[in-house]
Design an enzyme around this catalytic site. Structure first.
Site, short mmCIF file in Angstrom:
data_model
loop_
_atom_site.label_atom_id
_atom_site.label_comp_id
_atom_site.label_asym_id
_atom_site.label_seq_id
_atom_site.Cartn_x
_atom_site.Cartn_y
_atom_site.Cartn_z
N GLU A 197 24.08 102.10 45.21
CA GLU A 197 22.62 102.17 45.22
C GLU A 197 21.99 100.82 44.88
OE1 GLU A 197 21.86 106.83 44.20
OE2 GLU A 197 21.96 105.46 42.50
N ASP B 44 25.84 114.59 43.92
CA ASP B 44 24.97 114.00 42.90
C ASP B 44 24.29 115.06 42.04
OD1 ASP B 44 23.50 112.21 41.41
OD2 ASP B 44 22.05 111.77 42.98
N GLU C 176 17.56 116.50 36.35
CA GLU C 176 17.01 115.81 37.51
C GLU C 176 16.86 116.75 38.70
OE1 GLU C 176 18.31 112.16 40.55
OE2 GLU C 176 19.47 112.58 38.75
#
Length: 736
Positions: free
Chosen positions: A322, A396, A424
């Site tokens: 990332e 993820d 998240e």
């Protein structure tokens, strides 16, 4: 001779909180001697035992304490025992210098245990960080013996004894020998130096780098105390999307202040290392791990850190993922980068924790396969002080994923499982989703790498491949909110992670009950109701967000709410359409042998099970297969019908949770009742939003009517696609 110790007063956190919350009204019925707002004390509020019979039994067993603490850690254990038991029994636990007279608590490490008590150990060995709590006979008296091989074990044993009393467990016949099954039990903070928190939903970072090292917020010690009560022994206090400044002299001094606070609680400090630091703060023109100047720079930096922090744990590294720099920028492998840092830390006893969360936009391979492809061929080639930190699933932190194929696949390399405690992808701090249920599901999954019984838990505790160094890491959900975690039930996720890091074989039901009793008391109706609500909460979130193996349907950037239609991001694997692949023929990502063949990365038993449409568990159906809309599920419903009914089931579960909560109003503190009531209302509204938006969108491909039993959407698809949330919390800072 046993001496009565003279101990320093506990940090002045009460005064600090009074000043911060002077205008906050206390709840009706609150203890006027305890001005702390509800939730600040977490699971460590040692309230008086409400059962009078049980309280009398405890008082008879604990008439005084015989302990001569030596050093800061033992002094903490003594303070916790005397204050905690004294509060719970509503009378002081007085120090004694001898065991004559009364039933006493006798506490000491093995090297200071009086000889006559050693006979009670027999042949039993107490491992490092472990403890023994046992009722022992001494003539007509019965003492509670607490002993350990080291200071940390004595502290952990003290918290265990406190928890036994707190949760109304009997002390008669007590005989507990326990030790952590994993060596490294770690929190990862995604906290930035400016106090923002990536994927943080409970306020700002508790670590104020601006005022460190001179201002040592009492909250730092309360944080360490909470972690020690669970057996957590390591913390990385900075974001994996790292800032090189934390390795400069000024910030090392700030980190030293935190390490000094954490040390007596058995916690080692780690820092995240930005791989390009030799260039950003070191003046070099390269960060190539094979350049002698670079390796020399890291050796010097390690020496500088260890001179300030002698028990520094080491570096946590996110590299070539990332946009983060790493060894692949120079044509080098992850192994070469990790080993270079390991050589710098090795002489000081430090570890390199290298995250296996890697995927590349240049790599056309299924994102779920990339980490395995990168790391599995490197097994056995890393230094002994390198650990790979592997997310629980291959994508993820989704509400549900199959286990990561790396678990069990690298027998020569120590692995840490990485869980996300912060939510998240599970509703931030407004949704109730008891994450230890997810953790348990992963830990109990069999990898079959060494035959049946090769569970992820056995990878975590090192027993599968005989690894002394292994463990668990959790991405923290902690912030400056007065209750630490935003959602009051977020505390249970922190609690459950810590307990599972200590013992990955514990059940989520046991952990839910422990936390409820420690937090809300031992009212049997309250305990049963809240435990039941917690245990069904995570499945509700799976159903109304990502049912039947769907994944990564979240809106872009902030991951707040649904965005299954997003298809315009720069990298294909950042777009939800990449994962669900819905079209007129069906939906789902084909990872079978006819697709990306990601199933081949698992042991044959799992590859066969997941790779067949007939044997694939339906909770992973659309993870591994592209399935026709009219495919018949085991329930007899078509896939389209089953999808809509799963979304509805998730919504209905939240309706039931809200109703159950409302029935408990009279049994709960009013401020927490109101808090959770509002959050459950938000959760219900957003669960319906997920159902409506996703089913409206997927209907554009299926062309089918909404199934009977599913509430139809309230708005057209364009309404949901037009929703915008520019300031949703937890977004990654742009400078990072």
């Amino acid at each position: 001779m046993w001496q009565t110790p003279s101990l320093p007063a506990r940090p002045a956190i009460i005064l600090l909180v009074i000043l911060l919350f002077a205008d906050c009204p206390m709840r009706a019925g609150a203890d006027p001697g305890n001005p702390l707002p509800w939730g600040y004390e977490l699971w460590l509020k040692f309230a008086p035992v409400s059962d009078s019979v049980l309280a009398s039994q405890y008082r008879a067993s604990l008439e005084g304490i015989v302990m001569e603490p030596v050093g800061a850690t033992q002094e903490i254990a003594y303070r916790e025992l005397t204050e905690g038991i004294g509060n719970m029994l509503s009378r002081p636990l007085l120090p004694r210098t001898t065991t004559s007279g009364g039933n006493l608590l006798v506490a000491a490490t093995l090297d200071r245990l009086p000889t006559r008590f050693r006979e009670f150990l027999g042949e039993r060995k107490i491992p490092a960080e472990g403890f023994l709590i046992r009722e022992v006979a001494d003539g007509p008296r019965k003492h509670i013996l607490l002993t350990a091989a080291d200071d940390a074990g004595l502290l952990y044993g003290a918290y265990r004894l406190l928890r036994l009393v707190q949760t109304h467990r009997p002390l008669s016949g007590l005989d507990q020998l326990d030790a952590p099954k994993a060596r490294l039990r770690m929190l990862n903070h995604w906290d930035n130096l400016d106090r923002s928190i990536e994927r943080g939903y409970a306020g700002f970072s508790i670590f104020n780098w601006h005022t460190l090292p001179d201002f040592r917020d009492p909250r730092y010690e309360d944080y360490a105390r909470a972690n020690a009560s669970l057996g957590i022994n390591a913390t990385a206090v900075t974001n994996v999307n790292a800032n090189a400044l934390v390795l400069t002299e000024a910030y090392i001094d700030k980190a030293r202040a935190l390490a000094d606070i954490f040390r007596p609680y058995g916690i080692r400090l780690y820092l995240t290392a930005r791989f390009s630091a030799p260039m950003e703060i070191g003046g070099l023109d390269t960060a190539d791990p094979l350049d002698p100047r670079v390796s020399a720079w890291w050796r010097d930096k390690a020496g500088e850190i260890y001179r300030a922090i002698p028990d520094f744990g080491g570096f946590l590294v996110k590299a070539n993922s990332e946009g983060q720099p790493g060894p692949q920028n120079y044509g080098r492998s992850h192994r070469e980068g990790a080993n270079m840092l390991a050589d710098a830390l090795g002489p000081f006893g430090g570890n390199v924790i290298w995250r296996a969360f890697v995927y590349s936009e240049e790599d056309p391979e299924d994102r779920a396969k990339q980490a395995y492809s990168e790391f599995a061929p490197e097994d056995g080639k890393f230094r002994d002080n390198v650990l790979l930190q592997v997310k629980n699933g291959p994508i993820d932190f989704q509400p549900r994923e199959p286990i990561h194929p790396l678990f069990g696949a690298m027998p020569e390399t120590p692995l840490l499982v990485e869980f996300q405690i912060t939510k998240e992808y599970l509703g931030f701090a407004t949704h109730l989703a008891f994450l230890p249920k997810l953790f348990e599901e992963v830990l109990q999954t069999d990898t079959y790498r060494e035959g049946p019984g090769s569970t992820v838990a056995r990878v975590v505790d090192g027993s599968l491949h005989g690894k002394a160094l292994s463990g668990m890491a959790g991405v923290a959900n902690i912030g400056t909110d007065i209750n630490w975690t935003g959602h009051p039930f977020g505390q249970a996720d922190w609690y459950g992670f810590g307990r599972l890091a200590w013992d990955p074989y514990l059940s989520s039901g046991q952990l839910a009950e422990e936390w409820v009793r420690a937090t809300f008391g031992n009212d049997p109706v309250l305990v049963a109701s809240l435990k039941d609500m917690m245990l069904r909460s995570r499945e509700a979130v799976v159903n109304y967000m990502n049912p039947l193996g769907l994944h990564h349907l979240f809106d872009t950037g902030h991951h707040y709410g649904p965005g299954p239609w997003v298809d315009d991001l720069s990298r294909p694997e950042w777009n939800p359409v990449y994962y669900h692949q819905a079209d007129a023929s069906g939906i789902g990502f084909d990872r079978s042998a006819t697709g990306s063949n990601a199933v081949a990365q698992y042991a044959p038993e799992l590859a066969t099970r997941y790779g067949s449409l007939e044997t694939c568990p339906e909770e992973f159906l659309l993870w591994f297969h592209h399935v026709p809309w009219d495919y018949r599920l085991r329930s007899g419903h078509t896939l389209w019908e089953g999808l809509g009914l799963k979304y509805q089931e998730g919504v209905d579960t939240v309706v039931g949770m809200l109703a159950d909560w409302q029935e408990l109003e009279s049994r709960l503190p009013q401020e927490v009742y109101r808090d959770v009531s509002m959050r459950l209302q938000i959760q219900l509204r957003e669960a319906r939003w997920w159902k409506y938006a996703c089913m409206q969108y997927f209907r554009t491909f299926s062309g089918m009517d909404f199934p009977q039993g599913m509430e139809p959407p309230e708005h057209p698809l364009e309404y949901y696609k037009a929703l915008r949330f520019p300031f949703a919390p937890g977004i990654r800072p742009r400078w990072n």
